[in-house]
Design an enzyme around this catalytic site. Structure first.
Site, PDB file in Angstrom:
ATOM      1  N   CYS A  80       0.969  -1.257   0.183  1.00 27.38           N
ATOM      2  CA  CYS A  80      -0.485  -0.135   0.109  1.00 27.38           C
ATOM      3  C   CYS A  80       1.091   1.447  -0.722  1.00 27.38           C
ATOM      4  O   CYS A  80       1.139   1.728   1.137  1.00 27.38           O
ATOM      5  CB  CYS A  80      -1.045   0.107   1.241  1.00 27.38           C
ATOM      6  SG  CYS A  80      -1.553  -1.390   1.009  1.00 27.38           S
ATOM      7  N   GLN A 286     -11.231 -11.270  -9.212  1.00 28.93           N
ATOM      8  CA  GLN A 286     -11.523 -10.390  -8.660  1.00 28.93           C
ATOM      9  C   GLN A 286     -11.100  -9.950  -7.110  1.00 28.93           C
ATOM     10  O   GLN A 286     -11.936 -10.630  -6.659  1.00 28.93           O
ATOM     11  CB  GLN A 286     -11.944  -9.256  -9.370  1.00 28.93           C
ATOM     12  CG  GLN A 286     -12.215  -8.976 -10.939  1.00 28.93           C
ATOM     13  CD  GLN A 286     -11.099  -7.971 -11.312  1.00 28.93           C
ATOM     14  OE1 GLN A 286     -10.280  -7.189 -10.334  1.00 28.93           O
ATOM     15  NE2 GLN A 286     -11.305  -7.936 -12.852  1.00 28.93           N
ATOM     16  N   TYR A 315     -10.497 -12.356 -23.767  1.00 30.80           N
ATOM     17  CA  TYR A 315      -9.386 -12.779 -22.298  1.00 30.80           C
ATOM     18  C   TYR A 315     -10.518 -13.141 -20.589  1.00 30.80           C
ATOM     19  O   TYR A 315     -10.336 -12.490 -20.329  1.00 30.80           O
ATOM     20  CB  TYR A 315      -8.785 -11.691 -22.189  1.00 30.80           C
ATOM     21  CG  TYR A 315      -8.355 -11.733 -23.372  1.00 30.80           C
ATOM     22  CD1 TYR A 315      -6.900 -12.223 -23.428  1.00 30.80           C
ATOM     23  CD2 TYR A 315      -8.268 -10.502 -23.915  1.00 30.80           C
ATOM     24  CE1 TYR A 315      -5.781 -11.303 -24.383  1.00 30.80           C
ATOM     25  CE2 TYR A 315      -7.606 -10.085 -25.364  1.00 30.80           C
ATOM     26  CZ  TYR A 315      -6.333 -10.887 -25.975  1.00 30.80           C
ATOM     27  OH  TYR A 315      -5.751 -10.722 -26.800  1.00 30.80           O
ATOM     28  N   CYS A 408      -7.014  -3.420 -16.345  1.00 25.62           N
ATOM     29  CA  CYS A 408      -6.171  -2.946 -15.464  1.00 25.62           C
ATOM     30  C   CYS A 408      -4.672  -2.626 -15.150  1.00 25.62           C
ATOM     31  O   CYS A 408      -3.776  -2.253 -14.182  1.00 25.62           O
ATOM     32  CB  CYS A 408      -5.806  -4.623 -14.550  1.00 25.62           C
ATOM     33  SG  CYS A 408      -5.203  -5.687 -15.979  1.00 25.62           S
TER      34      CYS A 408
END
Length: 453
Positions: A80, A286, A315, A408
């Site tokens: 993070c 996800q 995909y 993404c």
């Protein structure tokens, strides 16, 4: 400035993907990490008259932007990197970075619908992969994440803000259990040892949990005692699956030579937008369940009226987006190169009673031309490297009125969009969705239309 020199500077511009660029005299200083306004110490890796690549050594002074209290592992764990920024600032930053990429590739005259934040910016992850090791050389066994910039050191992230208390309990209890058992961890440098990875998955909607411990075959150890320890934990979730995976592959990745179910079943279930999905230990799904519902809702809105139309889901992974968009479609074809994902996609379609969904194993660039029914709408959701240029050409040759691109990685997205534009498509709408709060990553959804339709 010369190689291996230690320099100090204030970080200027943050770029997409977690890097920064700072002007020092006539040189651009490129660095992995860094937040605008931080004063840092860095080591020069490469240098010439125009630019230098440096490695961040230490943050000397926080940025004025860093007003949030991060977790206790911030700066050690490499996950993070922008946790110290307020969430609204994170969203603004990601939005600007994506728009700058579009501008730098001369993609313009589209409707930009902004960025949507995740329904939750903390405790949102439904999967974690941890590594066994030690935090200091010859120290006690640890289970957790690699320290930032260090391949061998593992920090136990028991204060992680992205995972709930069930993950924390399993992580810390696993570490304590195997310390007492005295089993050696697997060392990547000499490929000796036993304990390799700990994988935890949780169905946010179903409250089902899976724990998988990954080891080498170098010890003959009965995992029954470990299973009993896990079943004795006070978890909010229902622990329906405990798995022992044996992996002797030399790569530092979660692979499987032999799978042993030591409790329950080899899968959990999760739900998205009213559909049910079976998730195996190696299924792609996800990692932000509630965010995925918003992402796929954006894609569905972009598709518009697709009543009685043929959709290609390219995909397709385990077939989530194709199945979610199948409600009004006459037929959905999915193509995915990973055979295990295709098996799961077809199982999930059967589970949801979607007889008009068919998922096929193959390389998109090679398989897309073999389908008998031509598409009315194409949805592409490629991995981070984007779409191969041959696949861009073949997808464009179908001449569908609309293409929905879910990305993404906006760096490869803009390159692919240039390719589609060269084949007669125009970018009509763009919206970002923050699936990965507190990290540098973001999803982007684009609607492309054929110019001569």
């Amino acid at each position: 400035m010369k190689k291996r020199e230690i320099i100090e500077f204030e970080v200027d511009k943050m770029e997409f993907g977690g890097t920064s660029c700072t002007k020092m005299g006539k040189r651009d200083i490129h660095m992995k990490g860094g937040i605008t306004g931080q004063k840092v110490k860095a080591s020069v890796k490469k240098v010439n008259s125009k630019k230098a690549e440096v490695k961040l050594m230490e943050v000397l002074e926080k940025s004025p932007l860093e007003t949030e209290e991060p977790c206790k592992h911030f700066g050690q764990c490499g996950g993070c990197t922008i946790l110290s920024l307020p969430y609204e600032k994170q969203l603004e930053l990601k939005k600007q970075q994506v728009l700058e990429l579009f501008e730098s590739h001369d993609i313009k005259d589209f409707e930009f619908l902004g960025i949507e934040g995740s329904p939750s910016n903390k405790l949102y992850r439904n999967k974690m992969e941890f590594t066994f090791g030690d935090e200091i050389k010859a120290g006690p066994l640890t289970v957790g994440m690699h320290k930032k910039g260090k391949y061998l050191d593992i920090v136990t992230v028991d204060g992680c803000m992205l995972i709930d208390q069930d993950f924390i309990k399993i992580l810390t209890s696993t570490e304590s259990f195997f310390r007492e058992e005295g089993l050696p961890y697997y060392r990547g440098n000499n490929h000796l040892g036993y304990l390799r990875h700990l994988v935890i998955r949780k169905g946010i909607k179903t409250n089902e949990m899976m724990v998988m411990v990954v080891t080498s075959s170098q010890e003959d150890y009965d995992m029954t005692k470990y299973k009993d320890m896990l079943l004795g934990l006070d978890l909010e979730a229902d622990l329906v699956s405990v798995i022992h995976c044996i992996n002797d592959n030399l790569a530092d990745a979660v692979k499987c030579d032999e799978l042993k179910v030591i409790h329950g079943r080899d899968h959990i279930y999760e739900e998205l937008l009213g559909l049910r999905f079976k998730i195996s230990p190696f299924s792609f799904f996800q990692t932000n369940t509630l965010g995925a519902e918003r992402l796929y809702s954006i894609a569905r809105d972009f598709v518009g009226d697709y009543n009685d139309k043929v959709l290609y889901d390219l995909y397709s992974g385990t077939g989530t987006i194709g199945q979610i968009l199948s409600e009004k479609a006459r037929k959905v074809y999915g193509i995915e190169i990973v055979e295990e994902a295709v098996v799961a996609a077809n199982e999930n379609a059967k589970l949801n009673g979607l007889t008009h969904c068919e998922f096929i194993a193959g390389d998109v660039a090679k398989t897309v031309n073999s389908l008998k029914e031509r598409p009315d709408i194409i949805i592409v959701d490629p991995p981070r490297p984007g779409i191969h240029k041959d696949a861009v050409r073949d997808i464009a040759r179908f001449g569908t009125d609309e293409i929905i691109y879910i990305s993404c990685n906006p760096k490869t997205l803009v390159v692919d969009l240039q390719g589609f534009e060269s084949y007669g498509y125009k970018v009509e709408k763009v919206k970002c969705m923050d699936m990965f709060p507190n990290t540098p990553h973001v999803e982007t959804v684009c609607l492309l239309s054929r110019k001569d339709k």
